[in-house]
Scaffold this motif. Structure first.
Motif, PDB file in Angstrom:
ATOM      1  N   HIS B 607      -5.960   8.836  87.590  1.00  0.00           N
ATOM      2  CA  HIS B 607      -5.717  10.259  87.835  1.00  0.00           C
ATOM      3  C   HIS B 607      -6.744  10.894  88.768  1.00  0.00           C
ATOM      4  CE1 HIS B 607      -2.795  11.068  84.283  1.00  0.00           C
ATOM      5  NE2 HIS B 607      -2.281  10.354  85.250  1.00  0.00           N
ATOM      6  N   ASP B 608      -7.460  10.022  89.508  1.00  0.00           N
ATOM      7  CA  ASP B 608      -8.473  10.575  90.413  1.00  0.00           C
ATOM      8  C   ASP B 608      -8.237  10.079  91.835  1.00  0.00           C
ATOM      9  OD1 ASP B 608      -8.910   7.979  89.900  1.00  0.00           O
ATOM     10  OD2 ASP B 608     -11.043   8.158  89.416  1.00  0.00           O
ATOM     11  N   ASP B 609      -7.001   9.797  92.131  1.00  0.00           N
ATOM     12  CA  ASP B 609      -6.692   9.251  93.452  1.00  0.00           C
ATOM     13  C   ASP B 609      -6.762  10.372  94.493  1.00  0.00           C
ATOM     14  OD1 ASP B 609      -4.625   6.642  94.471  1.00  0.00           O
ATOM     15  OD2 ASP B 609      -5.131   8.347  95.759  1.00  0.00           O
ATOM     16  N   GLN B 611      -6.302  10.365  97.639  1.00  0.00           N
ATOM     17  CA  GLN B 611      -5.215  10.372  98.617  1.00  0.00           C
ATOM     18  C   GLN B 611      -4.037  11.212  98.081  1.00  0.00           C
ATOM     19  OE1 GLN B 611      -4.730   6.231  99.693  1.00  0.00           O
ATOM     20  NE2 GLN B 611      -3.313   6.853 101.308  1.00  0.00           N
ATOM     21  N   VAL B 612      -3.809  11.079  96.794  1.00  0.00           N
ATOM     22  CA  VAL B 612      -2.732  11.849  96.167  1.00  0.00           C
ATOM     23  C   VAL B 612      -3.064  13.332  96.233  1.00  0.00           C
ATOM     24  CG1 VAL B 612      -1.557  12.339  93.978  1.00  0.00           C
ATOM     25  CG2 VAL B 612      -2.016   9.968  94.646  1.00  0.00           C
ATOM     26  N   TYR B 613      -4.295  13.673  95.889  1.00  0.00           N
ATOM     27  CA  TYR B 613      -4.664  15.103  95.888  1.00  0.00           C
ATOM     28  C   TYR B 613      -4.671  15.673  97.309  1.00  0.00           C
ATOM     29  CZ  TYR B 613      -5.675  14.509  90.974  1.00  0.00           C
ATOM     30  OH  TYR B 613      -5.544  14.247  89.634  1.00  0.00           O
ATOM     31  N   ASP B 614      -5.094  14.839  98.275  1.00  0.00           N
ATOM     32  CA  ASP B 614      -5.066  15.317  99.666  1.00  0.00           C
ATOM     33  C   ASP B 614      -3.635  15.675 100.058  1.00  0.00           C
ATOM     34  OD1 ASP B 614      -7.726  14.917  99.868  1.00  0.00           O
ATOM     35  OD2 ASP B 614      -7.600  13.018 100.972  1.00  0.00           O
ATOM     36  N   THR B 615      -2.717  14.797  99.676  1.00  0.00           N
ATOM     37  CA  THR B 615      -1.300  15.038 100.009  1.00  0.00           C
ATOM     38  C   THR B 615      -0.811  16.315  99.338  1.00  0.00           C
ATOM     39  OG1 THR B 615      -1.052  12.653 100.015  1.00  0.00           O
ATOM     40  CG2 THR B 615       0.968  13.950 100.011  1.00  0.00           C
ATOM     41  N   LEU B 616      -1.186  16.487  98.085  1.00  0.00           N
ATOM     42  CA  LEU B 616      -0.763  17.700  97.373  1.00  0.00           C
ATOM     43  C   LEU B 616      -1.349  18.940  98.035  1.00  0.00           C
ATOM     44  CD1 LEU B 616      -1.079  16.539  93.643  1.00  0.00           C
ATOM     45  CD2 LEU B 616       1.026  17.067  94.849  1.00  0.00           C
ATOM     46  N   CYS B 617      -2.613  18.852  98.411  1.00  0.00           N
ATOM     47  CA  CYS B 617      -3.260  20.021  99.027  1.00  0.00           C
ATOM     48  C   CYS B 617      -2.578  20.411 100.337  1.00  0.00           C
ATOM     49  CB  CYS B 617      -4.736  19.735  99.300  1.00  0.00           C
ATOM     50  SG  CYS B 617      -5.686  19.662  97.800  1.00  0.00           S
ATOM     51  N   LYS B 618      -2.048  19.392 101.021  1.00  0.00           N
ATOM     52  CA  LYS B 618      -1.378  19.685 102.296  1.00  0.00           C
ATOM     53  C   LYS B 618       0.051  20.168 102.072  1.00  0.00           C
ATOM     54  CE  LYS B 618      -2.294  15.679 104.169  1.00  0.00           C
ATOM     55  NZ  LYS B 618      -2.162  14.532 105.033  1.00  0.00           N
ATOM     56  N   ALA B 619       0.456  20.219 100.802  1.00  0.00           N
ATOM     57  CA  ALA B 619       1.843  20.586 100.446  1.00  0.00           C
ATOM     58  C   ALA B 619       2.835  19.649 101.099  1.00  0.00           C
ATOM     59  CB  ALA B 619       2.129  22.042 100.814  1.00  0.00           C
ATOM     60  N   ASP B 620       2.415  18.398 101.237  1.00  0.00           N
ATOM     61  CA  ASP B 620       3.288  17.383 101.833  1.00  0.00           C
ATOM     62  C   ASP B 620       4.070  16.744 100.684  1.00  0.00           C
ATOM     63  OD1 ASP B 620       4.429  15.495 103.387  1.00  0.00           O
ATOM     64  OD2 ASP B 620       2.619  14.284 103.670  1.00  0.00           O
ATOM     65  N   THR B 621       4.944  17.540 100.048  1.00  0.00           N
ATOM     66  CA  THR B 621       5.445  17.137  98.729  1.00  0.00           C
ATOM     67  C   THR B 621       6.955  16.949  98.653  1.00  0.00           C
ATOM     68  OG1 THR B 621       5.479  19.468  98.168  1.00  0.00           O
ATOM     69  CG2 THR B 621       3.573  18.213  97.417  1.00  0.00           C
ATOM     70  N   ARG B 642      -7.364  19.292  92.802  1.00  0.00           N
ATOM     71  CA  ARG B 642      -8.318  18.213  93.026  1.00  0.00           C
ATOM     72  C   ARG B 642      -8.487  17.329  91.794  1.00  0.00           C
ATOM     73  NH1 ARG B 642      -8.772  15.810  97.337  1.00  0.00           N
ATOM     74  NH2 ARG B 642      -8.297  17.271  98.996  1.00  0.00           N
ATOM     75  N   CYS B 643      -7.895  17.750  90.686  1.00  0.00           N
ATOM     76  CA  CYS B 643      -7.938  16.911  89.491  1.00  0.00           C
ATOM     77  C   CYS B 643      -6.613  17.096  88.746  1.00  0.00           C
ATOM     78  CB  CYS B 643      -9.108  17.283  88.593  1.00  0.00           C
ATOM     79  SG  CYS B 643      -8.953  18.937  87.932  1.00  0.00           S
ATOM     80  N   PHE B 644      -6.400  16.273  87.729  1.00  0.00           N
ATOM     81  CA  PHE B 644      -5.109  16.301  87.048  1.00  0.00           C
ATOM     82  C   PHE B 644      -4.821  17.674  86.447  1.00  0.00           C
ATOM     83  CE2 PHE B 644      -2.418  15.648  83.282  1.00  0.00           C
ATOM     84  CZ  PHE B 644      -1.278  15.218  83.934  1.00  0.00           C
ATOM     85  N   TYR B 645      -5.875  18.315  85.921  1.00  0.00           N
ATOM     86  CA  TYR B 645      -5.622  19.606  85.269  1.00  0.00           C
ATOM     87  C   TYR B 645      -5.128  20.644  86.281  1.00  0.00           C
ATOM     88  CZ  TYR B 645      -5.886  23.317  81.884  1.00  0.00           C
ATOM     89  OH  TYR B 645      -5.533  24.337  81.028  1.00  0.00           O
ATOM     90  N   ASP B 646      -5.567  20.504  87.525  1.00  0.00           N
ATOM     91  CA  ASP B 646      -5.071  21.420  88.558  1.00  0.00           C
ATOM     92  C   ASP B 646      -3.566  21.257  88.745  1.00  0.00           C
ATOM     93  OD1 ASP B 646      -7.625  22.269  88.925  1.00  0.00           O
ATOM     94  OD2 ASP B 646      -7.990  21.061  90.728  1.00  0.00           O
ATOM     95  N   VAL B 647      -3.107  20.020  88.588  1.00  0.00           N
ATOM     96  CA  VAL B 647      -1.658  19.773  88.721  1.00  0.00           C
ATOM     97  C   VAL B 647      -0.924  20.419  87.538  1.00  0.00           C
ATOM     98  CG1 VAL B 647       0.136  18.018  89.000  1.00  0.00           C
ATOM     99  CG2 VAL B 647      -2.155  17.605  89.907  1.00  0.00           C
ATOM    100  N   VAL B 648      -1.548  20.339  86.355  1.00  0.00           N
ATOM    101  CA  VAL B 648      -0.945  20.975  85.174  1.00  0.00           C
ATOM    102  C   VAL B 648      -0.771  22.468  85.433  1.00  0.00           C
ATOM    103  CG1 VAL B 648      -1.269  21.499  82.722  1.00  0.00           C
ATOM    104  CG2 VAL B 648      -1.978  19.269  83.610  1.00  0.00           C
TER     105      VAL B 648
END
Lengths: 501, 1083
Positions: B607-609, B611-621, B642-648
């Protein structure tokens, strides 16, 4: 351009005909956006529109809602009678140039092809004919495209697909229509899709396909397409025939105010109508009698015998009874009889079937009765599907499909309705009718059964709310009566509604 | 009888009569009042008890029982049962015009005991399940005999068998029918029913019935055959009758009520009507006293989970939980949580044991185990994720210890409710397999779906009442179109306002009546549907507890109660919900091992990838679960997870609730450092720290109450429910008092108290359960992870589970291509039934579109094609294809040629060439020549090759997407010359600059909360641009915006924290392609 023996055709085509038919009578709308809606509400959609509307972004098939959202569009409902009369006008225009006319388009468009072979001496060369035809049509209020050529279908297709006047020189048919889309061939959806998939969009492209390969893939109809697209298709001309109408009309030099005189003339007219119908092995199913009367009055009655007939005497008798029952209110200026043709009735009689009177005799009897009591009072009563009391209509007599089963003879109480019911004054005791007054008579209620409640039609102004009582009462003369009393709650009335026999 | 009479004389008048034959609106168009209305009316009339007998079911009994309990009235349970063995019910004679359909007569059965109730349920189930589809059904004498015990039979009114028999066979016929009922139910349990609605025919029948009853020495009983609570409801009853018979009130005729006497009458009225037969009234009281059964005594038990000898369910559960805890928490990363987890699990197990819920957890665990055995993905959602027991049993995937979730939100001692566990399953076959497994395991009469009562809403009421009143279609369309907007408009909007707005004069009597009827009809039941996933399971036979009937869907059955009814009566359901993304993820996971030589364990995703968070931050979703929508994309750069809780938080915050509750903007401002993080009270810092002082989650409300007012978990949950439901003002006042008292004890000042109470009240309505958000966030993260690392597998999974999500397959493919994935079109030599993964020469993965995307290609034809290819190798020519796959018809061959699927054949030069060939090869040929090779001249190729635009059009028409370049790319040089920017170039442009952009419209949105603004998503070959259209501009260019596939837009660029919008000034259609690209439009 052509030899006298060669066929020559002139085709004209009026696009957006539903809109043109309405707009030609409304010059005030010529500069406005107009769309014609067709279909049943709420699924109405645009079936025709003028150029201004098209420029505003309107398209065929748009719904009323979509058009209304745009705003500023004059909307009309499609009118078949208007289109029919406009078509007649166009036909009249065409008939000034040739007696041989074939109609080529229907529904949203109107188009005709005229066989103008040999008319050059009368009207000049083809271009001159085309211009004269166009002038005539424009004068009548229509915009059309016109094409003249040697091939029927080529001129028809070209007239539909191009604007203005075109004259196709001999042997130039294929070239003349090469750029026209294949949709001009009026193919079915599937074949149209196939050609579209093949990238065949124009008649020129279609004409270039090898016939044998095309027939292998599509079937024999492809051969006709190729001939059409190459301008070589044959056509058997089918001129429009005048419609068969059973109509006789006479205008009187001196106005007639005697029924006998009228019937004398009417008799001759009926004879003619019957004879004309007989020529086509038909009968008269109905006879519409129209009269123009003095003081601009109008008179119309329809006589419809039980079975179509060509019995002159019988029809004349019906006419006599109908006019007798409904005499014209002023002297007659003109008389028109219009008959509706029907098939001759043939009844297979069985050897052992008992002899029955002819149906025409019943018609005559009924007509006599109607003349006596009024047409809405002759027939058989039919109960209505409602809880409302005493609800029935009088329907015309009908021969039942199956004989009704024999009823066993039983003794039943009959109800004799008072029409209209008598208002009575009522005295109530212990929530029941006790004494009532009907005019001068006083009735003492001995037994009362009820109340029977009935109410309905609460959604309309015809709603009712009644309470009924069946009572045995004795009047001041010592006579016992069984009767039905009704309490109309809405009007606060007590009514003597019926007597039990 | 005499004793009873004496006893009755001592009763008050109002207590002397009990209505034992009342139908509610749950007779579905056979009654016009809610069960609750009947109870309320009985209360007004001081009737001590009332029986509900709806047609062929007990659909309304749960509500009836609950309402009666609340009003302290005894609710007798029964039903009107259609009995086909009696022939047909009374209809008017044929000479009297009528529209009566033929239907069986109905008797009334009332439950005296639990056995009687169970028999009634079994009886209804028996004849309902005898039907092959959803149908009314009817019982036979055999059914009645088998399930007769514990039931009292009333003979019914005009719809009863005696009335019908009197009409057809006279008194002798009626006597025979009565004898039959007596032989089934026994002399003491059959009552000859008399009804008096002031009708002559009825009174005549009554006279015969009294005579027959006297001869057979059977008791009489008076009822009113009630169909509505009050006299006024007769109008609605008539409307229902018209609807039921597909006619109007004008044409319904004798089907309608003759008068307005079908309502619940007072004892005084009934005594007056039956003053000549007092025993008929007295017997209502006697029967009522014999009807001892109530729904309190349902006898429902959740199935016991079979445990080994020597074990109890509690001990067995504890062992499974302990195993699970060790498995979950002995992992290096979680070892530090082990002790806390063990402590928490013990606490939960103690409570579960105390409440007797062990069986429930074990059964859900068993379902989960079945899913794992079958290879189905399964994950619990909702408040179950607050429980470490659920986590240990692998029912949920969210670690409640690691995430510090609050167990009390899930289960509390005081709640008196069963826990609610929702399981998400891949939608489609997997979910259906699990449902069928449960049917198999518990028997077809041991489990069923819960019902969903479809009620009249604004639009349906307006339409159906209008139809019944005979309004013309144009008027109806106008009105129901208007009413259609009611649901999303403000609470102040009322029906009469809408009628007025539509130009209707509500003072006109007809319109006023229409409006009145619509209002009264609102919320009345219309028919029974099936709940999306709720399944009720029972120990023993469920058909003893509630009748079961066929659902419209084959293989499914439903109980006659909806989920609220089931919950009210303590029936436990397990929700098995279908989730398209679960299916997509499962397919992706299946594709990874063979094509990537690795295995991905969903439970062990890091849950600390970054690359995944970078993609999310770019709204490339695009394609990712829950975070792909336009609104999510617009907020992702602001939240910058930047962390799983942010996704929550991200999953929870972009929802109507938090947006309407004004939580989103404060959180985002604090997240970006634009606003200082503050707390309503220092004590609340630990509770609200994770959400930067903004309360977002329901669990936080609980903790706030626990921290500031020393509430227990149960009390806090009670507070949440009280605030959330706003049902009982008194209860809320009590709880607020306790909250304030607690805060005072903890030294919190009055002003701070007000702030806290205000805060709790405002967000309790809109807060989202943290556990639920966490469960969804897991799936969202998994989808993001798979997209980032296994794009081919993920794209394949998405494509094979359409329709789902926000974007069409065409958009998903273009997005994948922009991320470097090669996507190959359909090919008869390579494509499988579904989309599959190919390998490129360089070893990379690519996606091959499956034959399932060819629009119009039958599944059987595709299967035959694949089989022929597998059996005898590649196809050599069009003729070879036609000969080997005779299942392909001419249209299918043309389709394959059109989309380029035949281009790989040797003799085919291009698509049109293939089309020319298939038209010949596909022609019908007799059996003699079928296998002989064609001798036609293959050199004949008269058709031109498709142009680029034609190819695009063919792709979109035949497949719905193109694997080639984006339509916009063909026009780019020309567009560049005209100063059009691409979506990608917008990111490098200046804020507030004037830009011009063109693209393909992939989504249009006009949300109800956006005050008329329209949001367009415009796609080109470089990405997606977001366009904002003001209401004025939209009104002006409505046709252009809504009807064109490609648009040319000029406007001002707005860039905020990487979120890019173009605010349109001018919109024009642009000619790009005739391809039928589709937009996903939301209104």
């Amino acid at each position: 351009m052509t030899k006298a023996s060669n066929p020559l055709y002139a085709a004209f085509y009026a696009a957006e005909f539903p809109a043109q038919a309405i707009l030609r009578l409304r010059p005030d709308l010529h500069s406005k956006s107009v769309a014609i809606l067709d279909g049943v509400t709420p699924k109405e959609s645009v079936c025709s529109l003028n150029l201004h509307a098209r420029k505003r972004g309107l398209a065929l098939g748009m719904t009323r809602l979509e058009v209304e959202e745009l705003g500023g569009i004059q909307l009309f409902s499609r009118s078949w009678p208007t289109e029919q009369s406009a078509r007649t006008v166009l036909l009249e225009c065409a008939s000034q140039f040739s007696p041989r006319i074939e109609e080529t388009y229907a529904d949203n468009a109107c188009g005709f092809v005229l066989d103008i072979s040999g008319t050059e001496r009368l009207f000049g060369p083809p271009m001159q004919i085309a211009q004269s035809l166009r002038t005539t049509i424009i004068t009548a209020g229509f915009r059309t495209s016109i094409c003249i050529g040697l091939n029927f279908d080529t001129t028809r297709i070209k007239a539909k697909s191009t604007r203005g006047i075109t004259v196709i020189p001999p042997d130039e048919e294929a070239r003349a229509i090469a750029d026209i889309p294949v949709s001009a061939l009026q193919l079915d959806e599937e074949h149209y899709e196939t050609l579209a998939l093949w990238g065949i969009r124009t008649l020129g492209e279609l004409a270039e396909l090898p016939e044998e390969d095309l027939v292998t893939r599509i079937g024999q109809q492809a051969s006709l397409w190729l001939r059409l697209s190459r301008g070589t298709a044959d056509h058997i001309f089918q001129p429009i025939e005048a419609a068969f109408e059973l109509k006789e009309h006479i205008e009187f030099e001196t106005h007639i105010d005697q029924i006998d005189s009228l019937l004398f003339i009417g008799s001759g007219m009926i004879n003619n109508l019957v004879a004309r119908a007989n020529n086509r092995a038909l009968c008269l199913a109905s006879l519409t009698v129209r009269m123009s009367l003095e003081r601009s009055l109008h008179y119309e009655r329809v006589i419809r015998p039980a079975l179509p007939s060509n019995d002159r005497k019988f029809l004349l008798k019906l006419l006599q009874l109908e006019i007798g029952a409904h005499p014209p209110q002023a002297a007659v200026v003109s008389l028109t009889l219009i008959a509706e043709a029907g098939q001759q009735s043939k009844v297979q009689l069985g050897l052992f079937t008992p002899q029955a009177p002819e149906p025409s005799r019943l018609d005559v009897t009924l007509a006599r009765l109607k003349a006596l009591v009024g047409s809405d009072r002759v027939g058989s009563p039919t109960l209505l599907d409602t809880h409302r009391r005493d609800s029935f209509t009088i329907d015309p007599f009908r021969v039942p499909d199956q004989p009704s089963p024999k009823n066993e003879i039983t003794t039943r109480i009959s109800l004799r309705r008072m029409r209209p019911p008598h208002p009575v004054r009522m005295q109530i005791q212990a929530e029941k009718p006790a004494v009532f007054h009907d005019g001068g008579d006083l009735y003492q209620v001995q037994v009362a059964y009820g109340p029977w409640h009935s109410s309905g039609c609460w959604w309309s102004v015809n709603h009712w709310d009644l309470e009924e009582w069946d009572v045995m009462a004795i009047n001041n003369h010592g006579e016992r009566v069984g009767c039905l009393l009704v309490h109309d709650h809405l009007n606060h009335l007590w009514l003597l509604d019926a007597l039990y026999d | 009888m005499t004793d009873t009479r004496n006893r009755i004389t001592s009763l008050s008048t109002s207590e002397e009569y009990i209505e034992l034959h009342a139908s509610s609106a749950f007779s579905f168009l056979g009654g016009s009042s809610q069960p609750e209305s009947l109870v309320e009316r009985a209360l007004e009339l001081e009737m001590p008890a009332i029986a509900l007998a709806d047609r062929n079911g007990i659909y309304g009994s749960a509500r009836f029982h609950t309402s009666a309990k609340l009003n302290k009235i005894r609710a007798h349970i029964g039903a009107e049962i259609a009995v086909s063995s009696f022939g047909s019910r009374l209809v008017p004679p044929t000479w009297l015009p009528n529209r009566f359909p033929e239907e069986p007569p109905r008797i009334v059965l009332l439950c005296t005991s639990q056995i009687g109730y169970q028999n009634l349920c079994q009886l209804i189930t028996r004849f309902k399940m005898r039907e092959s589809t959803k149908a009314e059904g009817a019982a036979t004498f055999d059914d009645l005999e088998e399930f007769s015990a514990g039931l009292i039979c009333l003979t019914g009114g005009e719809e009863g068998p005696l009335t019908a028999a009197l009409n057809s066979g006279g008194e002798e016929g009626a006597r025979k029918s009565l004898d039959r009922l007596v032989s089934i139910y026994g002399r003491q349990n059959v009552f000859v029913e008399l009804q008096r609605h002031f009708e002559r025919e009825e009174e005549c029948r009554n006279a015969s019935l009294i005579e027959i009853a006297s001869r057979l020495d059977l008791p009489l009983i008076a009822t009113n055959g009630v169909r509505c609570a009050t006299q006024e409801d007769r109008e609605l009853l008539d409307i229902f009758t018209a609807i039921r018979h597909h006619t109007t009130v004008h044409d319904a005729g004798r089907l309608l009520c003759k008068n307005s006497w079908r309502h619940l009458c007072s004892a005084r009225e009934m005594l007056s009507q039956f003053r000549d037969i007092p025993e008929a009234i007295a017997n209502t009281r006697i029967v009522s006293e014999r009807l001892e059964f109530t729904l309190n005594n349902l006898g429902y038990e959740f199935p016991h989970y079979p445990v080994p000898n020597g074990e109890t369910m509690d001990s067995f559960l504890a062992k499974r939980v302990n195993e699970g805890i060790r498995k979950r928490y002995l992992h290096t990363l979680k070892r530090h949580l082990l002790e806390r987890a063990q402590k928490q699990s013990q606490r939960e197990l103690d409570l579960i044991a105390k409440l007797g819920f062990a069986g429930y957890f074990l059964i859900v665990w068993d379902i989960r185990r079945y899913c794992h055995q079958q290879g189905f993905l399964v994950q619990g959602r909702g408040s179950a994720a607050n429980s470490v027991v659920c986590y240990a049993l692998e029912i949920t995937a969210v670690d409640p210890i690691g995430m510090e979730l609050l167990f009390e939100r899930f289960l509390s001692k005081s709640r008196g409710e069963w826990p609610d566990i929702d399981l998400d399953l891949p939608s489609g076959d997997d979910r259906e397999s699990v449902i069928q497994h449960i049917y198999k395991q518990y028997g077809s009469l041991g489990a069923a779906m819960t019902a969903n009562v479809i009620t009249y809403r604004g639009r349906s009421a307006a339409r159906e009442v209008g139809k019944a009143l005979g309004f013309d279609e144009q008027q109806l369309a106008r009105l129901s179109g208007l009413v259609g907007h009611w649901e999303w408009r403000g609470a102040n909007d009322t029906m009469d306002k809408h009628f007025n707005q539509a130009g209707f004069d509500v003072r006109h009597p007809a319109v006023a009546k229409y409006l009145d009827l619509c209002t009264r009809m609102y919320d009345l039941p219309r028919h029974l549907g099936q709940h999306s996933g709720g399944m009720v399971i029972c120990a023993g036979m469920l058909n003893h507890i509630v009748p079961i009937e066929r659902a419209s869907m084959p293989g499914r059955t439903v109980v006659q109660w909806d989920k609220e009814d089931c919950a009210d009566l303590g029936l436990i359901k397990v929700d098995l919900l279908g989730l398209g993304m679960m299916a997509a993820i499962k397919d992706s996971l299946d594709l990874i091992p063979p094509h990537y030589n690795t295995q991905v364990d969903l439970a062990a995703l890091p849950h600390d990838d970054q690359q995944v968070y970078d993609t999310l931050c770019k709204a490339d979703t695009v394609g990712m679960f829950q975070v792909e929508s336009r609104a999510q994309m617009a907020s992702l750069p602001h939240n910058a997870p930047r962390c799983f809780y942010d996704v929550v938080v991200q999953v929870a915050i972009i929802r109507p609730g938090p947006i309407v509750g004004k939580m989103m903007h404060p959180y985002m401002r604090r997240r970006q450092g634009k606003e200082e993080v503050s707390y309503p009270h220092p004590l609340l810092e630990p509770v609200l720290k994770r959400t930067l002082g903004v309360p977002l989650f329901q669990e936080q409300l609980l903790r706030m109450a626990m921290v500031v007012a020393s509430f227990t978990g149960s009390e806090a949950e009670e507070l949440r429910r009280a605030v959330g439901m706003r049902r009982s003002m008194q209860r809320m006042r009590d709880l607020e008092g306790r909250l304030r008292a607690g805060m005072t004890r903890n030294g919190i000042g009055a002003v701070e108290q007000d702030n806290i109470v205000q805060g709790i009240s405002s967000f309790a309505m809109y807060g989202f359960p943290e556990s639920h958000a966490a469960s969804f966030a897991l799936i969202a993260y998994a989808s993001a992870y798979l997209k980032v690392h296994y794009l081919a597998a993920f794209t394949c999974g998405l494509l094979n589970n359409q329709p789902m999500g926000f974007y069409t397959p065409a958009v998903l493919i273009k997005d994948a291509q922009r991320h470097g994935l090669r996507v190959h079109p359909i090919c008869i030599q390579r494509s499988e039934g579904q989309c599959s993964i190919d390998h490129e020469i360089d070893g990379s993965q690519s996606v091959r579109i499956g034959l399932n995307y060819a629009k119009g290609l039958r599944q059987s034809s595709a299967a035959a094609l694949i089989k022929a290819r597998e059996d005898d190798g590649s196809f050599r020519s069009v003729d070879d294809l036609v000969r080997r796959v005779p299942e392909l018809n001419r249209k299918e061959l043309a389709l394959l040629a059109q989309i380029g699927a035949l281009n790989s054949l040797d003799e085919v030069k291009h698509r049109r060439d293939a089309l020319w060939q298939v038209e010949e090869a596909g022609r019908p040929v007799g059996p003699l020549l079928r296998n002989s090779p064609s001798e036609s001249d293959r050199q004949s190729r008269p058709l031109r090759q498709m142009t680029t635009d034609e190819r695009l059009a063919a792709d979109f028409a035949g497949v719905g997407l193109t694997c080639g370049p984006h339509p916009m790319s063909y026009h780019r040089p020309a567009l560049h010359q005209r100063d059009f920017l691409t979506a990608d170039e917008l990111t490098r442009s200046d804020n507030n600059s004037f830009v011009r952009i063109a693209g393909c419209v992939i989504a249009r949105q006009r949300p109800g909360t956006a005050k008329g603004f329209v949001f367009l998503s415009l796609e080109d070959e470089t990405g997606i641009a977001n366009i904002i259209i003001t209401p004025d501009l939209f009104e002006h260019e409505r046709i252009v915006v809504t009807r064109n596939r490609f648009l040319d837009i000029e406007g001002r660029l707005q860039i905020q924290n990487g979120v890019i919008h173009v605010k349109a000034f001018r919109i024009l259609p642009i000619e790009i392609s005739s391809a039928g690209v589709h937009s996903h439009d939301f209104h």
